[in-house]
Scaffold this active site. Structure first.
Site, PDB file in Angstrom:
ATOM      1  N   HIS A  14      -4.847   9.199  -8.686  1.00  0.00           N
ATOM      2  CA  HIS A  14      -5.054   7.560  -8.230  1.00  0.00           C
ATOM      3  C   HIS A  14      -4.720   7.471  -6.823  1.00  0.00           C
ATOM      4  CE1 HIS A  14      -5.227   3.065  -8.907  1.00  0.00           C
ATOM      5  NE2 HIS A  14      -4.930   3.375  -7.578  1.00  0.00           N
ATOM      6  N   HIS A  16      -5.615   6.176  -2.851  1.00  0.00           N
ATOM      7  CA  HIS A  16      -6.533   5.554  -1.887  1.00  0.00           C
ATOM      8  C   HIS A  16      -6.235   6.436  -0.456  1.00  0.00           C
ATOM      9  CE1 HIS A  16      -6.585   1.826  -3.962  1.00  0.00           C
ATOM     10  NE2 HIS A  16      -5.499   2.194  -4.694  1.00  0.00           N
ATOM     11  N   LEU A  17      -7.646   6.499  -0.031  1.00  0.00           N
ATOM     12  CA  LEU A  17      -7.653   7.148   1.433  1.00  0.00           C
ATOM     13  C   LEU A  17      -8.206   6.417   2.435  1.00  0.00           C
ATOM     14  CD1 LEU A  17      -8.990  10.852   0.212  1.00  0.00           C
ATOM     15  CD2 LEU A  17      -6.839  10.321   1.130  1.00  0.00           C
ATOM     16  N   ARG A  18      -8.749   5.194   2.273  1.00  0.00           N
ATOM     17  CA  ARG A  18      -9.282   4.252   3.079  1.00  0.00           C
ATOM     18  C   ARG A  18     -10.498   4.891   3.604  1.00  0.00           C
ATOM     19  NH1 ARG A  18      -6.578   0.656   0.322  1.00  0.00           N
ATOM     20  NH2 ARG A  18      -4.555   0.399   0.807  1.00  0.00           N
ATOM     21  N   ASN A  42     -12.449   1.032  -3.471  1.00  0.00           N
ATOM     22  CA  ASN A  42     -12.313  -0.105  -2.785  1.00  0.00           C
ATOM     23  C   ASN A  42     -12.267  -0.196  -1.413  1.00  0.00           C
ATOM     24  OD1 ASN A  42      -9.776   0.973  -3.226  1.00  0.00           O
ATOM     25  ND2 ASN A  42      -8.818  -1.034  -3.313  1.00  0.00           N
ATOM     26  N   LYS A 100     -14.425   2.953 -11.931  1.00  0.00           N
ATOM     27  CA  LYS A 100     -12.978   1.961 -11.738  1.00  0.00           C
ATOM     28  C   LYS A 100     -13.197   0.422 -11.973  1.00  0.00           C
ATOM     29  CE  LYS A 100      -8.707   1.073 -10.715  1.00  0.00           C
ATOM     30  NZ  LYS A 100      -8.047   1.651  -9.608  1.00  0.00           N
ATOM     31  N   HIS A 137      -7.680  -1.000 -13.525  1.00  0.00           N
ATOM     32  CA  HIS A 137      -6.498  -1.631 -13.131  1.00  0.00           C
ATOM     33  C   HIS A 137      -6.298  -2.762 -13.946  1.00  0.00           C
ATOM     34  CE1 HIS A 137      -3.989  -3.576  -9.613  1.00  0.00           C
ATOM     35  NE2 HIS A 137      -4.140  -4.648 -10.716  1.00  0.00           N
ATOM     36  N   HIS A 175      -1.563   3.143 -13.176  1.00  0.00           N
ATOM     37  CA  HIS A 175      -0.375   2.630 -12.442  1.00  0.00           C
ATOM     38  C   HIS A 175       0.329   1.558 -13.530  1.00  0.00           C
ATOM     39  CE1 HIS A 175      -2.945  -0.528 -11.402  1.00  0.00           C
ATOM     40  NE2 HIS A 175      -3.432   0.004 -10.247  1.00  0.00           N
ATOM     41  N   LEU A 220       0.961  -3.666  -5.831  1.00  0.00           N
ATOM     42  CA  LEU A 220       0.175  -4.294  -7.031  1.00  0.00           C
ATOM     43  C   LEU A 220      -0.397  -3.234  -8.073  1.00  0.00           C
ATOM     44  CD1 LEU A 220      -1.861  -7.473  -5.476  1.00  0.00           C
ATOM     45  CD2 LEU A 220       0.359  -7.485  -6.992  1.00  0.00           C
ATOM     46  N   ASP A 248      -1.099   6.262  -6.702  1.00  0.00           N
ATOM     47  CA  ASP A 248      -1.581   5.050  -5.989  1.00  0.00           C
ATOM     48  C   ASP A 248      -1.121   4.821  -4.793  1.00  0.00           C
ATOM     49  OD1 ASP A 248      -2.840   2.516  -5.830  1.00  0.00           O
ATOM     50  OD2 ASP A 248      -1.221   1.347  -6.907  1.00  0.00           O
ATOM     51  N   HIS A 252      -1.368   0.857   4.547  1.00  0.00           N
ATOM     52  CA  HIS A 252      -1.855  -0.117   5.192  1.00  0.00           C
ATOM     53  C   HIS A 252      -1.188   0.112   6.627  1.00  0.00           C
ATOM     54  CE1 HIS A 252      -3.659  -2.367   1.968  1.00  0.00           C
ATOM     55  NE2 HIS A 252      -2.799  -1.917   1.353  1.00  0.00           N
ATOM     56  N   ALA A 264      -0.647  -5.475  -0.331  1.00  0.00           N
ATOM     57  CA  ALA A 264      -0.034  -4.723  -1.280  1.00  0.00           C
ATOM     58  C   ALA A 264      -0.545  -3.207  -1.180  1.00  0.00           C
ATOM     59  CB  ALA A 264      -0.657  -5.251  -2.673  1.00  0.00           C
TER      60      ALA A 264
END
Length: 354
Positions: A14, A16-18, A42, A100, A137, A175, A220, A248, A252, A264
Site C-alpha cells: 500500500h 502513495h507515490l503521487r 487517488n 481500490k 479503505h 491499513h 487517515l 500507506d 505531502h 492526512a
C-alpha cells in the site's frame, strides 16, 4: 542477541507515490529497499481506466533511478461508473493487480469514490470471477459516526454484507487500525487479509493530540487508543499470513501539512525497515519480520516472493535518516518514530544494476 538478519527483499502492499515532481522526489526512498509496491490510484484526476493506469505506470517507470530495480503494481480507482470490461482487460494484460475502493470523502482525493455500494455490484462480481483482489479503505463517512469508530462501523455496515453477497471476492482490509479490524481479519477465511502500516505500530492517538497537535502524525485512518496499537503489534508479529506490510506512506509537502486544514498522510518509506526491525526486536519476534514484510503479501496476491535478499544490521550508533526529503513539489517531512533505531537495511548487490 541478534545483531544481523537476512530476509527476502520486502514489498510494500500500500503505497502513495503521487505524481510529477513529488513522484520524482520520493520514489527513490521506496525503490532503494522495496522490490514491488501496490500503487494507490487517488491522483487528481484518479486512475480509473486501463489507459490511465498505463500512462501512470510509464511515469513511475521513468522516475526509477537507473541503479534501482523496482516494480510498480498498478491499481484502478473504483467508481460507480467503472466499466467491468475495461477493468478485466487491464487485469488480463497483467497491468493491474487490484482495484481500490474508497468510500467517497474518506481520505485524500477520495471525492470520486463510492457512495452507493449497490452500484458497484457488477464490477465486484466480475472481480470475483477473475480473482482480482479488492483493496478497501475501511471507514464509513457518516457525519454521525465518531472518527475513531469509523473502521468498526464499516466492518459491520459495509464490509460484512459486501463479503456475504460476493463470497468469492478476495479482499484486503487496508491499513487496519483497531482490534476490531484484527479480529475480523483473523476469522475472515482465506479470501480476506489485512495490511498494517509502520506508523500504526508505533503511535497512538495521544501521540497526535497530547501536549499540542502533531500534524506530521495525522493520517487517515487516524491512530486509535493504545489497546488498538497493541492489538496491531500482536497481529504483525504473530507470523499469521492474514497480515502483511502496507506502509500507506503518503507524502505531502510541509505547506499542505502545516496549515489550517492540514492533509492526512505520513511519509515512512525511507525509514520503514529500520523502524520495523526495532519494533519486532522489542516484541522478541525478529524471526517473524520476513513473513510480515516479504512473504505474506506475495502469497495472498498469488505472486512469487522476491529472490533478492536484504540484510538488516544492528549497529552501535543509531541509524540517521534525513528529517526531510527535498522535492520539486516542496519539502516532505520524514516520520519521526520517537525512538532511535540502530537497525540499518542494505540490499544484496544483485538487487542493483540489473
Amino acid at each position: 542477541m541478534t545483531t544481523q538478519l537476512t530476509i527476502r527483499r520486502p514489498d510494500d502492499w500500500h503505497l502513495h507515490l503521487r505524481d510529477g515532481e513529488m513522484l520524482k522526489g520520493i520514489l527513490p526512498s521506496t525503490s532503494a529497499h522495496f522490490g514491488r509496491a501496490i500503487i494507490m490510484p487517488n491522483l487528481v484526476p484518479p486512475v480509473v481506466t486501463k489507459a490511465d493506469a498505463e500512462a501512470y505506470h510509464d511515469r513511475i517507470r521513468a522516475a526509477i533511478p537507473a541503479d534501482h530495480t523496482f516494480e510498480p503494481l498498478m491499481t484502478l480507482y473504483l467508481t460507480e461508473d467503472t466499466n467491468p470490461d475495461d477493468l478485466q482487460a487491464a487485469a488480463d494484460s497483467g497491468l493491474i493487480k487490484a482495484v481500490k475502493l474508497y468510500p467517497a470523502g474518506a481520505t485524500t482525493n477520495s471525492q470520486s469514490g463510492v457512495r452507493n455500494f449497490s452500484k458497484i455490484a457488477p464490477v465486484l462480481e466480475r472481480m470475483a470471477e477473475i480473482g482480482l483482489p479488492l483493496c478497501v479503505h475501511g471507514e464509513v463517512t457518516d457525519s454521525d459516526v465518531d472518527i475513531f469508530d469509523r473502521e468498526a462501523v464499516f466492518i459491520d455496515r459495509v464490509l460484512e454484507p459486501l463479503r456475504n453477497h460476493h463470497k468469492d471476492l478476495r479482499v484486503i482490509m487496508e491499513h487496519i487500525t483497531t482490534k476490531d479490524g484484527v479480529d475480523y481479519a483473523k476469522q475472515g477465511g482465506e479470501n480476506l487479509a489485512a495490511t498494517i502500516t509502520t506508523h500504526h505500530l508505533i503511535i497512538n492517538r495521544n501521540d497526535i493530540l497530547a501536549g499540542g497537535i502533531k500534524p506530521h502524525f495525522y493520517c487517515l485512518p487516524v491512530a486509535k487508543r493504545e489497546e488498538h496499537r497493541l492489538a496491531l503489534r500482536a497481529a504483525a508479529v504473530s507470523g499469521s499470513d492474514r497480515f502483511f506490510l502496507g506502509t500507506d506512506s503518503a507524502p505531502h509537502n510541509d505547506d499542505n501539512k502545516l496549515c489550517a486544514c492540514g492533509c492526512a498522510g505520513i511519509f515512512t518509506a525511507i525509514n520503514t525497515m529500520s523502524c520495523l526491525a526495532h519494533v519486532f526486536e522489542e516484541e522478541a519476534a525478529l524471526d517473524k519480520l520476513e513473513a510480515f514484510t516479504s512473504l505474506n503479501g506475495p502469497k495472498f496476491y498469488n505472486l512469487p516472493a522476491n529472490s533478492e535478499r536484504m540484510t538488516l544490521i544492528k549497529r552501535d550508533k543509531p541509524t540517521i535518516f534525513p528529517k526531510q526529503i527535498i522535492t520539486g513539489a516542496g519539502n516532505v517531512t520524514v516520520f519521526d518514530p520517537g525512538f532511535k533505531s540502530h537497525w540499518d537495511a542494505t540490499l544484496t548487490a544483485d538487487c542493483r544494476n540489473n
